[in-house]
Design an enzyme around this catalytic site. Structure first.
Site, PDB file in Angstrom:
ATOM      1  CG  ASN A 190     -13.312 -15.702   3.239  1.00  0.00           C
ATOM      2  OD1 ASN A 190     -13.030 -16.728   3.841  1.00  0.00           O
ATOM      3  ND2 ASN A 190     -14.489 -15.123   3.351  1.00  0.00           N
TER       4      ASN A 190
ATOM      5  CG  HIS B 277      -6.447  -7.619  -0.838  1.00  0.00           C
ATOM      6  ND1 HIS B 277      -6.733  -8.219   0.361  1.00  0.00           N
ATOM      7  CD2 HIS B 277      -7.570  -6.931  -1.190  1.00  0.00           C
ATOM      8  CE1 HIS B 277      -7.961  -7.915   0.736  1.00  0.00           C
ATOM      9  NE2 HIS B 277      -8.483  -7.136  -0.187  1.00  0.00           N
TER      10      HIS B 277
ATOM     11  CB  ALA C 114     -11.013  -8.702  -2.352  1.00  0.00           C
TER      12      ALA C 114
END
Length: 269
Positions: free
Chosen positions: A192, A222, A126
């Site tokens: 991850n 993020h 992502a």
């Protein structure tokens, strides 16, 4: 060796695998998931389409001779199945990137790939900007910081679920602050992205990580910040979660699709 793009297998068949299958179908890409490695103990409640062969053991999958296998299950699957696939000469895309914080596992995977003449690729998941980190690393990185923020529901079933009353949070709350190595162990299914950043940059021990639960947000956010000889950069992504699994960003599933497409391209752009 001829690689048939229709002989793609996937390890596991959870929300991300189903999203990948739907995305490949909708894109009319010509790529199909033809098989899944799904041991008997993981089949309860899992619906696999009739046109997807189901194998219970890695040896059965190897005999099927897939051109590419996408690990889309767990850290355990990377340990138990991926080395055998690589040694059999089968290329693998790893999605459970956090498993690669284990240096002994990385050594096993590298030795297996060398013996089998195969290749392991890590899905970017992502996050973006990993190409910048890899390039900057060669000149020297002083600091890499990753900050991940998700709605409280995304942290259910994690250590944060016991430490905080997630349903009662009224403001953004930091649930973890430490190294990427610690984050990968404590939050394997949620972090991850952290692992991908660590691998591209200065490693698990030196990469700083902050994870937060934000009740005011409906997105998985993020942020990666890096400082080094090259200069500085900061990148922020706000990703919608998979409808079936709020722990996972939709973009993570889309990144796997791109891994598959790029794997079979004669010219990689």
């Amino acid at each position: 060796m001829h690689r048939n793009p229709r002989k793609i297998a996937i390890i596991g068949f959870g929300a991300m695998a189903r999203s990948l299958q739907t995305s490949l179908d909708q894109a009319d890409s010509g790529f199909l998931i033809g098989a899944t490695l799904l041991p008997e103990q993981y089949r309860h409640g899992v619906e696999v389409p009739e046109n997807v062969a189901v194998f219970g053991a890695v040896e059965e999958l190897i005999d099927w001779r897939p051109s590419l296998v996408v690990e889309c299950a767990s850290h355990e699957a990377v340990h138990s199945a991926v080395p055998a696939l690589l040694e059999a000469g089968i290329d693998v895309v790893v999605v459970s990137v956090g498993s690669l914080s284990d240096e002994s596992l990385v050594s096993r995977l590298e030795e297996a790939a060398l013996r089998g003449g195969s290749r392991l690729t890590v899905a970017s998941g992502a996050i973006g900007g990993l190409d910048v980190l890899r390039s900057a690393k060669s000149a020297g990185l002083r600091e890499v910081v990753y900050t991940g923020s998700k709605p409280p529901a995304a942290w259910k079933g994690t250590p944060a679920d016991g430490a905080f009353d997630l349903a009662a949070l009224t403001e953004r709350t930091v649930i973890f602050d430490g190294s990427a190595a610690e984050a990968a162990k404590l939050y394997p299914k949620n972090a991850n992205v952290t692992a991908a950043v660590a691998l591209a940059g200065i490693g698990f021990a030196k990469t700083r990580v902050t994870l937060a639960a934000d009740p005011s947000s409906s997105s998985n956010t993020h942020k990666v910040e890096a400082d080094g000889a090259f200069g500085r950069f900061s990148i922020v992504l706000e990703n919608r979660p998979l409808p079936e699994n709020p722990k996972t960003s939709w973009l993570a599933a889309l990144s796997i699709q791109q891994c598959i497409v790029r794997h079979f391209q004669n010219i990689e752009l």
